[in-house]
Design a protein around this motif. Structure first.
Motif, PDB file in Angstrom:
ATOM      1  N   THR A   8       7.288  15.111 -14.170  1.00 22.85           N
ATOM      2  CA  THR A   8       8.488  14.268 -14.163  1.00 22.85           C
ATOM      3  C   THR A   8       9.482  14.664 -13.073  1.00 22.85           C
ATOM      4  O   THR A   8      10.621  14.212 -13.092  1.00 22.85           O
ATOM      5  CB  THR A   8       9.205  14.354 -15.526  1.00 22.85           C
ATOM      6  N   GLY A   9       9.064  15.505 -12.141  1.00 20.62           N
ATOM      7  CA  GLY A   9       9.976  15.999 -11.109  1.00 20.62           C
ATOM      8  C   GLY A   9      10.195  14.989  -9.988  1.00 20.62           C
ATOM      9  O   GLY A   9       9.783  13.820 -10.079  1.00 20.62           O
ATOM     10  N   PRO A  10      10.825  15.438  -8.906  1.00 18.85           N
ATOM     11  CA  PRO A  10      11.165  14.519  -7.811  1.00 18.85           C
ATOM     12  C   PRO A  10       9.953  13.870  -7.165  1.00 18.85           C
ATOM     13  O   PRO A  10      10.008  12.703  -6.760  1.00 18.85           O
ATOM     14  CB  PRO A  10      11.919  15.411  -6.809  1.00 18.85           C
ATOM     15  N   TRP A  11       8.830  14.588  -7.084  1.00 21.69           N
ATOM     16  CA  TRP A  11       7.639  14.013  -6.460  1.00 21.69           C
ATOM     17  C   TRP A  11       7.059  12.896  -7.334  1.00 21.69           C
ATOM     18  O   TRP A  11       6.582  11.882  -6.826  1.00 21.69           O
ATOM     19  CB  TRP A  11       6.625  15.111  -6.211  1.00 21.69           C
ATOM     20  N   ALA A  12       7.116  13.075  -8.650  1.00 24.75           N
ATOM     21  CA  ALA A  12       6.669  12.019  -9.558  1.00 24.75           C
ATOM     22  C   ALA A  12       7.531  10.771  -9.392  1.00 24.75           C
ATOM     23  O   ALA A  12       7.036   9.636  -9.444  1.00 24.75           O
ATOM     24  CB  ALA A  12       6.725  12.507 -11.000  1.00 24.75           C
ATOM     25  N   HIS A  13       8.831  10.956  -9.185  1.00 22.88           N
ATOM     26  CA  HIS A  13       9.746   9.830  -8.994  1.00 22.88           C
ATOM     27  C   HIS A  13       9.561   9.172  -7.628  1.00 22.88           C
ATOM     28  O   HIS A  13       9.653   7.950  -7.505  1.00 22.88           O
ATOM     29  CB  HIS A  13      11.198  10.298  -9.129  1.00 22.88           C
ATOM     30  N   GLN A  14       9.309   9.986  -6.588  1.00 20.53           N
ATOM     31  CA  GLN A  14       9.260   9.463  -5.227  1.00 20.53           C
ATOM     32  C   GLN A  14       7.922   8.835  -4.869  1.00 20.53           C
ATOM     33  O   GLN A  14       7.858   7.967  -3.996  1.00 20.53           O
ATOM     34  CB  GLN A  14       9.569  10.579  -4.220  1.00 20.53           C
ATOM     35  N   ALA A  15       6.848   9.277  -5.497  1.00 22.08           N
ATOM     36  CA  ALA A  15       5.524   8.823  -5.087  1.00 22.08           C
ATOM     37  C   ALA A  15       4.687   8.303  -6.248  1.00 22.08           C
ATOM     38  O   ALA A  15       4.309   7.132  -6.287  1.00 22.08           O
ATOM     39  CB  ALA A  15       4.781   9.956  -4.367  1.00 22.08           C
ATOM     40  N   HIS A  16       4.384   9.179  -7.202  1.00 23.05           N
ATOM     41  CA  HIS A  16       3.380   8.872  -8.212  1.00 23.05           C
ATOM     42  C   HIS A  16       3.751   7.669  -9.083  1.00 23.05           C
ATOM     43  O   HIS A  16       2.977   6.702  -9.186  1.00 23.05           O
ATOM     44  CB  HIS A  16       3.145  10.088  -9.105  1.00 23.05           C
ATOM     45  N   ALA A  17       4.874   7.740  -9.764  1.00 17.99           N
ATOM     46  CA  ALA A  17       5.227   6.685 -10.712  1.00 17.99           C
ATOM     47  C   ALA A  17       5.393   5.323 -10.044  1.00 17.99           C
ATOM     48  O   ALA A  17       4.822   4.331 -10.523  1.00 17.99           O
ATOM     49  CB  ALA A  17       6.486   7.080 -11.489  1.00 17.99           C
ATOM     50  N   PRO A  18       6.166   5.215  -8.949  1.00 13.56           N
ATOM     51  CA  PRO A  18       6.293   3.888  -8.343  1.00 13.56           C
ATOM     52  C   PRO A  18       4.984   3.337  -7.804  1.00 13.56           C
ATOM     53  O   PRO A  18       4.737   2.130  -7.883  1.00 13.56           O
ATOM     54  CB  PRO A  18       7.326   4.099  -7.219  1.00 13.56           C
ATOM     55  N   ALA A  19       4.126   4.207  -7.276  1.00 15.08           N
ATOM     56  CA  ALA A  19       2.839   3.726  -6.751  1.00 15.08           C
ATOM     57  C   ALA A  19       1.918   3.266  -7.874  1.00 15.08           C
ATOM     58  O   ALA A  19       1.239   2.238  -7.756  1.00 15.08           O
ATOM     59  CB  ALA A  19       2.171   4.817  -5.930  1.00 15.08           C
ATOM     60  N   LEU A  20       1.881   4.014  -8.972  1.00 12.59           N
ATOM     61  CA  LEU A  20       1.057   3.609 -10.111  1.00 12.59           C
ATOM     62  C   LEU A  20       1.547   2.289 -10.696  1.00 12.59           C
ATOM     63  O   LEU A  20       0.750   1.399 -11.026  1.00 12.59           O
ATOM     64  CB  LEU A  20       1.075   4.700 -11.184  1.00 12.59           C
ATOM     65  N   ALA A  21       2.850   2.159 -10.834  1.00 10.18           N
ATOM     66  CA  ALA A  21       3.412   0.948 -11.424  1.00 10.18           C
ATOM     67  C   ALA A  21       3.184  -0.281 -10.549  1.00 10.18           C
ATOM     68  O   ALA A  21       3.042  -1.400 -11.062  1.00 10.18           O
ATOM     69  CB  ALA A  21       4.910   1.138 -11.672  1.00 10.18           C
ATOM     70  N   ALA A  22       3.113  -0.080  -9.228  1.00 13.10           N
ATOM     71  CA  ALA A  22       2.999  -1.216  -8.309  1.00 13.10           C
ATOM     72  C   ALA A  22       1.558  -1.612  -8.014  1.00 13.10           C
ATOM     73  O   ALA A  22       1.313  -2.700  -7.489  1.00 13.10           O
ATOM     74  CB  ALA A  22       3.705  -0.879  -6.996  1.00 13.10           C
ATOM     75  N   HIS A  23       0.604  -0.762  -8.346  1.00  9.03           N
ATOM     76  CA  HIS A  23      -0.778  -1.001  -7.935  1.00  9.03           C
ATOM     77  C   HIS A  23      -1.425  -2.085  -8.798  1.00  9.03           C
ATOM     78  O   HIS A  23      -1.406  -2.025 -10.024  1.00  9.03           O
ATOM     79  CB  HIS A  23      -1.581   0.299  -8.034  1.00  9.03           C
ATOM     80  N   ASP A  24      -2.057  -3.064  -8.153  1.00 11.31           N
ATOM     81  CA  ASP A  24      -2.644  -4.204  -8.862  1.00 11.31           C
ATOM     82  C   ASP A  24      -3.814  -3.808  -9.760  1.00 11.31           C
ATOM     83  O   ASP A  24      -4.110  -4.508 -10.734  1.00 11.31           O
ATOM     84  CB  ASP A  24      -3.116  -5.258  -7.861  1.00 11.31           C
ATOM     85  N   ASP A  25      -4.500  -2.727  -9.416  1.00 11.14           N
ATOM     86  CA  ASP A  25      -5.694  -2.330 -10.161  1.00 11.14           C
ATOM     87  C   ASP A  25      -5.443  -1.167 -11.105  1.00 11.14           C
ATOM     88  O   ASP A  25      -6.382  -0.479 -11.517  1.00 11.14           O
ATOM     89  CB  ASP A  25      -6.825  -1.965  -9.184  1.00 11.14           C
ATOM     90  N   VAL A  26      -4.181  -0.932 -11.438  1.00 11.59           N
ATOM     91  CA  VAL A  26      -3.809   0.183 -12.310  1.00 11.59           C
ATOM     92  C   VAL A  26      -3.057  -0.325 -13.525  1.00 11.59           C
ATOM     93  O   VAL A  26      -2.160  -1.175 -13.407  1.00 11.59           O
ATOM     94  CB  VAL A  26      -2.934   1.209 -11.555  1.00 11.59           C
ATOM     95  N   GLU A  27      -3.422   0.202 -14.682  1.00  8.61           N
ATOM     96  CA  GLU A  27      -2.584   0.076 -15.871  1.00  8.61           C
ATOM     97  C   GLU A  27      -1.920   1.428 -16.083  1.00  8.61           C
ATOM     98  O   GLU A  27      -2.591   2.408 -16.408  1.00  8.61           O
ATOM     99  CB  GLU A  27      -3.411  -0.304 -17.095  1.00  8.61           C
ATOM    100  N   PHE A  28      -0.625   1.468 -15.876  1.00  9.30           N
ATOM    101  CA  PHE A  28       0.137   2.710 -16.000  1.00  9.30           C
ATOM    102  C   PHE A  28       0.432   2.913 -17.485  1.00  9.30           C
ATOM    103  O   PHE A  28       1.359   2.334 -18.035  1.00  9.30           O
ATOM    104  CB  PHE A  28       1.408   2.608 -15.169  1.00  9.30           C
ATOM    105  N   VAL A  29      -0.358   3.771 -18.124  1.00  6.93           N
ATOM    106  CA  VAL A  29      -0.330   3.901 -19.576  1.00  6.93           C
ATOM    107  C   VAL A  29       0.823   4.763 -20.065  1.00  6.93           C
ATOM    108  O   VAL A  29       1.578   4.373 -20.954  1.00  6.93           O
ATOM    109  CB  VAL A  29      -1.670   4.460 -20.096  1.00  6.93           C
ATOM    110  N   GLY A  30       0.942   5.983 -19.514  1.00 10.34           N
ATOM    111  CA  GLY A  30       1.927   6.878 -20.089  1.00 10.34           C
ATOM    112  C   GLY A  30       2.280   8.048 -19.210  1.00 10.34           C
ATOM    113  O   GLY A  30       1.655   8.290 -18.168  1.00 10.34           O
TER     114      GLY A  30
END
Length: 298
Positions: A8-30
């Motif tokens: 949940t740190g800054p890297w998760a906010h800057q890269a991981h979470a927004p990319a997972l949420a925006a990806h058409d082939d991903v269901e961002f579960v949890g």
């Protein structure tokens, strides 16, 4: 592909979470984090569900993405690989060669796809440079300077305990090694020295005969911050091109690579096997600093 995010740190906010949420082939579960309140906030922001238990999130997904300190990541990655879940890991994969090898063994046994997020290697300009350099050949040396100053006011990474403890060797070192390794080939021996302000100097002899040198720091004086790299050889000098800082875009490409590999496509060249090789080199550098000797790699 159903993804769970760990961290949940800054890297998760800057890269991981927004990319997972925006990806058409991903269901961002949890989202799972060591701080439940932060996990809840991050999950809510990106339309996912907060999880209180690591095992529960692993059980509910096809793949995990990790934005945690290496020592925490390696334990979760091993557990997920043994459960047959695909892995999108941050660099370095682990702090020890033994821990990295365990993840590789589990991923191999369960036929798990994997990608390690060496950020700039997922930018097209850098991949094109690496491809051209490999095709050209004849390189005698590489030089990489990667000096940052993350402990300045306002830098979100300056609060990272593992970066304070492990410094540039383990934070920016993986990026440097991941750039030269595919061009100059495997490393046979490593010598390293560490000075004031986290100034770490590494000399690597590649088994093909080339030499690479690296100067690394995350605590350099602001006036000497720099990120430059070049190859030198029979064809002259090849400067590594600068690239824009687009971590969400880069992480999206890492997701693409993982999905492709998981669906029967070719494995990513930046998989956990490559990540483990990078860890072995960095661990050898740490051993060289500690013991004051050149370390030979098997």
């Amino acid at each position: 592909m159903r993804f769970g995010l760990f961290g949940t740190g800054p890297w998760a906010h800057q890269a991981h979470a927004p990319a997972l949420a925006a990806h058409d082939d991903v269901e961002f579960v949890g989202v799972w984090g060591r701080n439940a309140e932060k996990a809840g906030a991050l999950a809510e922001e990106f339309g996912a569900k907060p999880y209180a238990e690591v095992d529960a999130l692993i059980a509910d997904v096809d793949a995990i993405a990790v934005a945690l300190p290496p020592s925490v990541q390696s334990e979760i990655a091993l557990k997920a690989a043994r459960a047959g879940k695909h892995l999108l890991l941050d660099k370095p994969v682990a702090f020890t060669a033994a821990a990295a090898d365990e993840i590789v063994a589990a991923a191999t046994e369960r036929d798990v796809a994997s990608v390690v997020f060496f950020t700039r290697r997922f930018m097209p300009q850098i991949q094109e440079f690496v491809d051209r350099a490999r095709a050209t050949g004849g390189w005698l040396e590489a030089r990489i300077d990667h000096l940052g100053s993350i402990f300045q006011p306002g830098n979100p990474f300056g609060e990272s305990a593992w970066r304070k403890e492990s410094g540039g060797l383990w934070d920016v070192g993986p990026h440097a090694v991941a750039l030269v390794l595919p061009v100059l080939g495997p490393v046979g021996e490593v010598t390293a020295l560490a000075g004031a302000r986290d100034m770490t100097h590494i000399l690597m002899r590649h088994t093909g005969g080339a030499i690479s040198t690296m100067t690394l720091s995350v605590d350099a004086p602001a006036k000497i911050e720099r990120e430059v790299a070049a190859l030198f050889g029979e064809s002259g000098v090849a400067d590594v091109p600068p690239v824009p800082w687009l971590p969400v875009e880069a992480f999206g490409r890492a997701i693409d690579a993982l999905i492709q590999a998981a669906n029967g496509g070719s494995a990513s060249p930046l998989d956990v096997r490559f990540g483990a090789e990078v860890v072995k080199i960095l661990a050898a550098a740490a051993e060289s600093i500690s013991e004051g000797r050149t370390v030979k790699l098997a």
